[in-house]
Design an enzyme around this catalytic site. Sequence first.
Site, mmCIF file in Angstrom:
data_model
loop_
_atom_site.group_PDB
_atom_site.id
_atom_site.type_symbol
_atom_site.label_atom_id
_atom_site.label_comp_id
_atom_site.label_asym_id
_atom_site.label_seq_id
_atom_site.Cartn_x
_atom_site.Cartn_y
_atom_site.Cartn_z
ATOM 1 N N CYS A 12 45.532 42.984 48.087
ATOM 2 C CA CYS A 12 45.943 43.835 49.203
ATOM 3 C C CYS A 12 46.759 43.155 50.301
ATOM 4 O O CYS A 12 47.560 43.835 50.947
ATOM 5 C CB CYS A 12 44.766 44.582 49.804
ATOM 6 S SG CYS A 12 43.477 43.514 50.445
ATOM 7 N N ARG A 31 36.455 41.852 33.922
ATOM 8 C CA ARG A 31 35.028 41.855 34.276
ATOM 9 C C ARG A 31 34.336 43.127 33.792
ATOM 10 O O ARG A 31 33.240 43.065 33.244
ATOM 11 C CB ARG A 31 34.869 41.728 35.799
ATOM 12 C CG ARG A 31 35.332 40.391 36.342
ATOM 13 C CD ARG A 31 34.175 39.422 36.396
ATOM 14 N NE ARG A 31 34.606 38.088 36.726
ATOM 15 C CZ ARG A 31 34.296 37.442 37.851
ATOM 16 N NH1 ARG A 31 33.580 38.037 38.774
ATOM 17 N NH2 ARG A 31 34.696 36.200 38.042
ATOM 18 N N ARG A 72 44.171 33.332 40.050
ATOM 19 C CA ARG A 72 43.233 32.443 40.745
ATOM 20 C C ARG A 72 43.111 31.174 39.924
ATOM 21 O O ARG A 72 42.919 31.246 38.719
ATOM 22 C CB ARG A 72 41.858 33.111 40.850
ATOM 23 C CG ARG A 72 41.976 34.410 41.595
ATOM 24 C CD ARG A 72 40.652 35.048 41.915
ATOM 25 N NE ARG A 72 40.950 36.082 42.907
ATOM 26 C CZ ARG A 72 40.079 36.764 43.597
ATOM 27 N NH1 ARG A 72 38.810 36.537 43.426
ATOM 28 N NH2 ARG A 72 40.457 37.656 44.486
ATOM 29 N N ARG A 86 35.951 35.013 33.473
ATOM 30 C CA ARG A 86 36.460 34.166 34.551
ATOM 31 C C ARG A 86 37.842 33.671 34.165
ATOM 32 O O ARG A 86 37.989 32.598 33.587
ATOM 33 C CB ARG A 86 35.510 33.002 34.742
ATOM 34 C CG ARG A 86 35.592 32.406 36.100
ATOM 35 C CD ARG A 86 34.609 31.272 36.245
ATOM 36 N NE ARG A 86 34.692 30.790 37.605
ATOM 37 C CZ ARG A 86 33.837 31.135 38.550
ATOM 38 N NH1 ARG A 86 32.839 31.924 38.268
ATOM 39 N NH2 ARG A 86 33.986 30.674 39.770
ATOM 40 N N GLU A 140 41.028 28.777 38.631
ATOM 41 C CA GLU A 140 39.593 28.570 38.445
ATOM 42 C C GLU A 140 39.369 27.100 38.103
ATOM 43 O O GLU A 140 39.810 26.627 37.061
ATOM 44 C CB GLU A 140 39.066 29.447 37.311
ATOM 45 C CG GLU A 140 39.127 30.941 37.598
ATOM 46 C CD GLU A 140 38.097 31.405 38.632
ATOM 47 O OE1 GLU A 140 37.291 30.584 39.104
ATOM 48 O OE2 GLU A 140 38.132 32.603 38.979
ATOM 49 N N GLU A 181 43.046 47.663 42.755
ATOM 50 C CA GLU A 181 42.707 47.570 44.173
ATOM 51 C C GLU A 181 42.718 48.963 44.785
ATOM 52 O O GLU A 181 43.632 49.751 44.545
ATOM 53 C CB GLU A 181 43.738 46.666 44.884
ATOM 54 C CG GLU A 181 43.584 46.566 46.384
ATOM 55 C CD GLU A 181 42.618 45.468 46.831
ATOM 56 O OE1 GLU A 181 42.057 44.771 45.956
ATOM 57 O OE2 GLU A 181 42.423 45.324 48.043
ATOM 58 N N GLU A 189 29.504 39.656 38.794
ATOM 59 C CA GLU A 189 30.127 40.392 39.881
ATOM 60 C C GLU A 189 31.369 41.083 39.304
ATOM 61 O O GLU A 189 32.236 40.430 38.743
ATOM 62 C CB GLU A 189 30.538 39.308 40.867
ATOM 63 C CG GLU A 189 30.949 39.713 42.208
ATOM 64 C CD GLU A 189 31.450 38.466 42.935
ATOM 65 O OE1 GLU A 189 30.731 37.432 42.958
ATOM 66 O OE2 GLU A 189 32.577 38.537 43.445
ATOM 67 N N CYS A 238 38.805 47.988 51.593
ATOM 68 C CA CYS A 238 39.385 47.861 50.266
ATOM 69 C C CYS A 238 38.325 47.471 49.250
ATOM 70 O O CYS A 238 37.245 47.004 49.611
ATOM 71 C CB CYS A 238 40.543 46.875 50.258
ATOM 72 S SG CYS A 238 40.037 45.175 50.420
ATOM 73 N N ASP A 275 28.879 44.140 46.600
ATOM 74 C CA ASP A 275 29.326 43.798 45.243
ATOM 75 C C ASP A 275 28.545 44.607 44.223
ATOM 76 O O ASP A 275 27.333 44.776 44.383
ATOM 77 C CB ASP A 275 29.041 42.311 44.956
ATOM 78 C CG ASP A 275 30.180 41.409 45.377
ATOM 79 O OD1 ASP A 275 31.238 41.929 45.795
ATOM 80 O OD2 ASP A 275 30.006 40.173 45.292
ATOM 81 N N ASN A 302 34.003 44.881 44.206
ATOM 82 C CA ASN A 302 33.460 44.942 45.561
ATOM 83 C C ASN A 302 33.939 46.188 46.281
ATOM 84 O O ASN A 302 34.964 46.766 45.937
ATOM 85 C CB ASN A 302 33.782 43.663 46.354
ATOM 86 C CG ASN A 302 35.236 43.553 46.744
ATOM 87 O OD1 ASN A 302 35.748 44.360 47.516
ATOM 88 N ND2 ASN A 302 35.927 42.559 46.197
HETATM 89 N N1 SER Z 1 41.068 42.276 48.447
HETATM 90 C C1 SER Z 1 39.676 42.269 48.096
HETATM 91 C C2 SER Z 1 39.310 41.041 47.296
HETATM 92 O O1 SER Z 1 40.075 40.133 47.160
HETATM 93 C C3 SER Z 1 39.329 43.508 47.363
HETATM 94 O O2 SER Z 1 40.109 43.591 46.226
HETATM 95 O O3 SER Z 1 38.230 40.982 46.795
HETATM 96 ZN ZN ZN Z 2 41.694 44.090 49.296
#
Ligand code: SER
Ligand code: ZN
Length: 514
Positions: free
Chosen positions: A313, A480, A343, A354, A345, A362, A444, A473, A426, A447
């Site tokens: 976001c 996942r 990401r 992962r 990891e 989103e 997880e 958000c 979560d 969220n």
């Molecule tokens: N921006 C939030 C996050 O990184 C929700 O997607 O978890």
């Molecule tokens: Zn977000």
Amino acid sequence: MKYYLEAHFNLSGYIPEESKDELQKIFNEFVTKTNETRLEGNFEIQKWESKENKLFLKIDSEDSLSPHVAILRLRKQLSNQFGKKYRLGVRGFNFDKYTIENKIEDFPTSEFTLPLTKKLDFKEQNGKKWVKIEIDPEIEEDFIEKGAIERIVRRVGEKISKQLYGSKKEHHEIVWYSGKKELHTDENPTQLMQKANWIQRTNYRNQWILSPTLTTLAEALKQIMVDQIYKPLGFDQMMIPKLVDWSVWMRSEHAEGIYQGGFEPYFVVQPKEPTPEYFEEIADYITITKTIPSEKLAEKVTAPIGGLSYAQCPPFWVWLQGKTLAKESLPIKIYDWSGPTYRYESGSAYGFERVDELHRIETLFIGSPEQTKKIGGEVREKLRLIFDEVLDLEVREARVMPWWLQQSHKEEEMDAEEELVVGTIDFEAYMPYRGKREDSEWLEMQNVSVIGHKYPKGFSVKAEENIELWSGCCGGSFERFLTAFIAQKGIDQSKWPESFLKYIDKLPEPIKFH
Ligand code: SER
Ligand code: ZN
């Protein structure tokens, strides 16, 4: 707090002898006024002298105005009052020595350094523990103006308390549980999917190829979300950029959390010169040796200009940055699945749960605090319905450290209320292959967050009639969702819930390899 500053102003010409009374008057008034307006503490200009075009000052202060703020105020006064009269411009100032002594709760367990800080000394005096911070005299004026010194002092305290107590990120409180569900496997879902040729690892760390079979399942999940969340709640789809420059991560405060435990981005660099000539030797080298000259290549690219989308976001906000939203456009409700996020990891290779390249969806909403809270609650309810009823998963909801505090590495306390006000919930799924419900790690998946004013503020977004703006958000990844689903229900479709199968026309046959 005790301060001692030696600094000098640089003027545009020699300071005349006859101006000294005037200077003395300015300083006396400044000191008297400072001490008068404060109930406690003491502020003193211990000594001053002029030499050629320089004006030297020694300032002592205890629990009173900090000398660097005094210098900023005096700079203004000197140019207005004094400079005009004697036709002298105040060019700026330099620090010669600046120490700040502050009480600390305890000594750090290991030494550390800080930028713009020359030295940190720790001592005990009268049963109290103190840090003596010596600011680097080379510190730039604009950093002083923008509050760097205050942040150095605060950072010392933060670093000590982090060493003593660790981070508070472990916060985890279960607030809802679906109850036990029918489980059809206790095998590792990644291995199940690999054996079925539904997913395949690439040569690159934690990156996977999603076969047509798995893509069909991901599509079905999207469709479920559209039907259950986005259509009924009136969300529109949009495409948020996936390359994020520093200006975005500065405003979202991700930049300050860089590799500090919640924000591990992939960096993006640019060619220093995007021309055939500049890269010709690299191209020749690769052609002849069939290897990549990594070091040579590194010389030809810039430092990172930002990175690949991490939290999905933040780059959305550039759209609204600096604007005033019409009341009739509120609340704004958006969802995005227009591309992967990344990401880094750390550690070894992980399973499908992962991944470095993940396909997230989103959900984003902006409105008045009431609107935002209401939408957050509605989305949470719909997600619960999807996981619990449509997918028939054994899931729970946990109140956790909000993602934006984790990622920016802030340690603020969050709202203690049980109800979702400002904070993150979560959704976690039970993973039978990991062991018993009670003591194994759940996955997880998603969220739901009500963030409050952080993003509108950070990106200077306002609303008509001064309506207070909040945002919220929710992020989840298909990797996942699918890992959780396969972990509980296996890959035999005859055992899958009808409510999910309804969304799958026909699962493509996996490609067979000989
Ligand atoms: N921006 C939030 C996050 O990184 C929700 O997607 O978890
Ligand atoms: Zn977000």
